[in-house]
Motif scaffolding. Sequence first.
Motif, PDB file in Angstrom:
ATOM      1  N   ASP A 160       0.820  -1.218   0.000  1.00 39.75           N
ATOM      2  CA  ASP A 160       0.000   0.000   0.000  1.00 39.75           C
ATOM      3  C   ASP A 160       0.851   1.265   0.000  1.00 39.75           C
ATOM      4  O   ASP A 160       0.450   2.296  -0.537  1.00 39.75           O
ATOM      5  CB  ASP A 160      -0.928   0.029   1.223  1.00 39.75           C
ATOM      6  CG  ASP A 160      -2.076  -0.963   1.105  1.00 39.75           C
ATOM      7  OD1 ASP A 160      -2.348  -1.436  -0.009  1.00 39.75           O
ATOM      8  OD2 ASP A 160      -2.681  -1.279   2.154  1.00 39.75           O
TER       9      ASP A 160
ATOM     10  N   THR B 267       2.704   4.498  -8.141  1.00 39.27           N
ATOM     11  CA  THR B 267       2.033   4.289  -6.861  1.00 39.27           C
ATOM     12  C   THR B 267       1.172   5.488  -6.486  1.00 39.27           C
ATOM     13  O   THR B 267       1.373   6.602  -6.976  1.00 39.27           O
ATOM     14  CB  THR B 267       3.057   4.076  -5.725  1.00 39.27           C
ATOM     15  OG1 THR B 267       3.740   5.317  -5.463  1.00 39.27           O
ATOM     16  CG2 THR B 267       4.068   2.996  -6.077  1.00 39.27           C
ATOM     17  N   THR B 268       0.256   5.237  -5.565  1.00 39.13           N
ATOM     18  CA  THR B 268      -0.582   6.330  -5.073  1.00 39.13           C
ATOM     19  C   THR B 268       0.252   7.361  -4.326  1.00 39.13           C
ATOM     20  O   THR B 268      -0.100   8.545  -4.312  1.00 39.13           O
ATOM     21  CB  THR B 268      -1.687   5.793  -4.153  1.00 39.13           C
ATOM     22  OG1 THR B 268      -1.113   5.073  -3.056  1.00 39.13           O
ATOM     23  CG2 THR B 268      -2.630   4.869  -4.929  1.00 39.13           C
ATOM     24  N   SER B 269       1.356   6.959  -3.736  1.00 45.68           N
ATOM     25  CA  SER B 269       2.245   7.914  -3.066  1.00 45.68           C
ATOM     26  C   SER B 269       2.894   8.855  -4.068  1.00 45.68           C
ATOM     27  O   SER B 269       3.081  10.045  -3.790  1.00 45.68           O
ATOM     28  CB  SER B 269       3.323   7.171  -2.273  1.00 45.68           C
ATOM     29  OG  SER B 269       2.756   6.457  -1.203  1.00 45.68           O
TER      30      SER B 269
ATOM     31  N   ILE C 263       1.510   9.802  -6.854  1.00 44.74           N
ATOM     32  CA  ILE C 263       0.440  10.720  -7.249  1.00 44.74           C
ATOM     33  C   ILE C 263       0.240  11.782  -6.178  1.00 44.74           C
ATOM     34  O   ILE C 263       0.143  12.990  -6.484  1.00 44.74           O
ATOM     35  CB  ILE C 263      -0.871   9.957  -7.512  1.00 44.74           C
ATOM     36  CG1 ILE C 263      -0.676   8.874  -8.589  1.00 44.74           C
ATOM     37  CG2 ILE C 263      -1.982  10.932  -7.908  1.00 44.74           C
ATOM     38  CD1 ILE C 263      -0.133   9.366  -9.899  1.00 44.74           C
TER      39      ILE C 263
ATOM     40  N   GLY D 106      -0.062   8.467 -13.717  1.00 44.03           N
ATOM     41  CA  GLY D 106       0.196   7.139 -13.185  1.00 44.03           C
ATOM     42  C   GLY D 106       0.527   6.191 -14.315  1.00 44.03           C
ATOM     43  O   GLY D 106      -0.095   6.234 -15.384  1.00 44.03           O
TER      44      GLY D 106
ATOM     45  N   HIS E 211       0.702  -0.311  -8.348  1.00 42.78           N
ATOM     46  CA  HIS E 211      -0.712  -0.024  -8.153  1.00 42.78           C
ATOM     47  C   HIS E 211      -1.494  -0.033  -9.456  1.00 42.78           C
ATOM     48  O   HIS E 211      -0.962   0.220 -10.541  1.00 42.78           O
ATOM     49  CB  HIS E 211      -0.876   1.310  -7.416  1.00 42.78           C
ATOM     50  CG  HIS E 211      -0.417   1.241  -5.991  1.00 42.78           C
ATOM     51  ND1 HIS E 211      -0.142   2.360  -5.220  1.00 42.78           N
ATOM     52  CD2 HIS E 211      -0.180   0.172  -5.183  1.00 42.78           C
ATOM     53  CE1 HIS E 211       0.238   1.974  -4.006  1.00 42.78           C
ATOM     54  NE2 HIS E 211       0.234   0.661  -3.973  1.00 42.78           N
TER      55      HIS E 211
ATOM     56  N   GLN F 180      -6.604   2.315  -8.555  1.00 47.62           N
ATOM     57  CA  GLN F 180      -5.948   2.955  -7.406  1.00 47.62           C
ATOM     58  C   GLN F 180      -5.344   4.299  -7.793  1.00 47.62           C
ATOM     59  O   GLN F 180      -5.452   5.277  -7.047  1.00 47.62           O
ATOM     60  CB  GLN F 180      -4.863   2.035  -6.842  1.00 47.62           C
ATOM     61  CG  GLN F 180      -5.383   0.818  -6.114  1.00 47.62           C
ATOM     62  CD  GLN F 180      -4.259  -0.132  -5.739  1.00 47.62           C
ATOM     63  OE1 GLN F 180      -3.541  -0.641  -6.597  1.00 47.62           O
ATOM     64  NE2 GLN F 180      -4.104  -0.380  -4.451  1.00 47.62           N
ATOM     65  N   LEU F 181      -4.714   4.351  -8.948  1.00 49.02           N
ATOM     66  CA  LEU F 181      -4.062   5.584  -9.390  1.00 49.02           C
ATOM     67  C   LEU F 181      -5.093   6.670  -9.697  1.00 49.02           C
ATOM     68  O   LEU F 181      -4.896   7.837  -9.353  1.00 49.02           O
ATOM     69  CB  LEU F 181      -3.188   5.302 -10.612  1.00 49.02           C
ATOM     70  CG  LEU F 181      -1.995   4.363 -10.357  1.00 49.02           C
ATOM     71  CD1 LEU F 181      -1.394   3.909 -11.681  1.00 49.02           C
ATOM     72  CD2 LEU F 181      -0.945   5.022  -9.489  1.00 49.02           C
TER      73      LEU F 181
ATOM     74  N   ALA G 163      -6.475   8.074  -6.542  1.00 49.41           N
ATOM     75  CA  ALA G 163      -5.514   8.954  -5.874  1.00 49.41           C
ATOM     76  C   ALA G 163      -5.471  10.340  -6.503  1.00 49.41           C
ATOM     77  O   ALA G 163      -4.878  11.258  -5.928  1.00 49.41           O
ATOM     78  CB  ALA G 163      -4.125   8.325  -5.911  1.00 49.41           C
TER      79      ALA G 163
END
Length: 225
Positions: free
Chosen positions: A53, A175-177, A179, A192, A198, A202-203, A206
């Motif tokens: 995650d 990853t969402t981080s 983004i 993304g 991810h 998910q992207l 985010a």
Amino acid sequence: MSDKRIELAVLDMAGTTVADGGLVLRAFDAAATAVGLPESGTERETARAYVLDTMGQSKITVFRALFGDEDRAQLANRTFEQTYDEFAAEATPIPGAAEAITALRAAGIKVALTTGFSRTTQDKLLNALGWNDIADLTLAPAEAGRGRPYPDLVLTALLRLRADAVDRVAVLGDTTSDIASGLAAGARIVAGTLTGAHSEEQLRAAGATHIVDSVVEFAELLTTP
């Protein structure tokens, strides 16, 4: 797209320009074992899920959140880095990544490669790939202040490479981080890529402004009139 030209592309490494191949989870398993986490069971699976995650974030930050105790977090981080460094020789680029980076720079767009790893680990990857001179700048979290999801890596790249404004910056990550970091920095494009940790869902959730199949499509997005 705005008529203001993108001047800086900030690209993640593992999962975005560098194929991960499960190396992060393999290194995490070694780190978790070193700090006494059971090799199987709910505790290990919960920790692995958290690592997935939080892909893209500074690894010491992840270990602090997981293990609480600073000594355990530091031991996990040292073990992770030592183990990942051993795997670094296995690293391969995302297909077309080197050519995409070269195309961005040929179009007058500066390129910064960023990571959630330490500088030592980042250098191991760059050496393994022969990428020491491929980008205008490479950055690890300790050189920027905070790692993702904070905006520090993107903003440090902007300052060091002298982009005129945040709306001249494009960010790419898997990853969402990534983004979250790009959005927090105010970058105009925060894309993304589907080559890493991810999913598209998910992207998009985010807040990604664009979804691309790979860094190759991202380069085309930035260089096509």
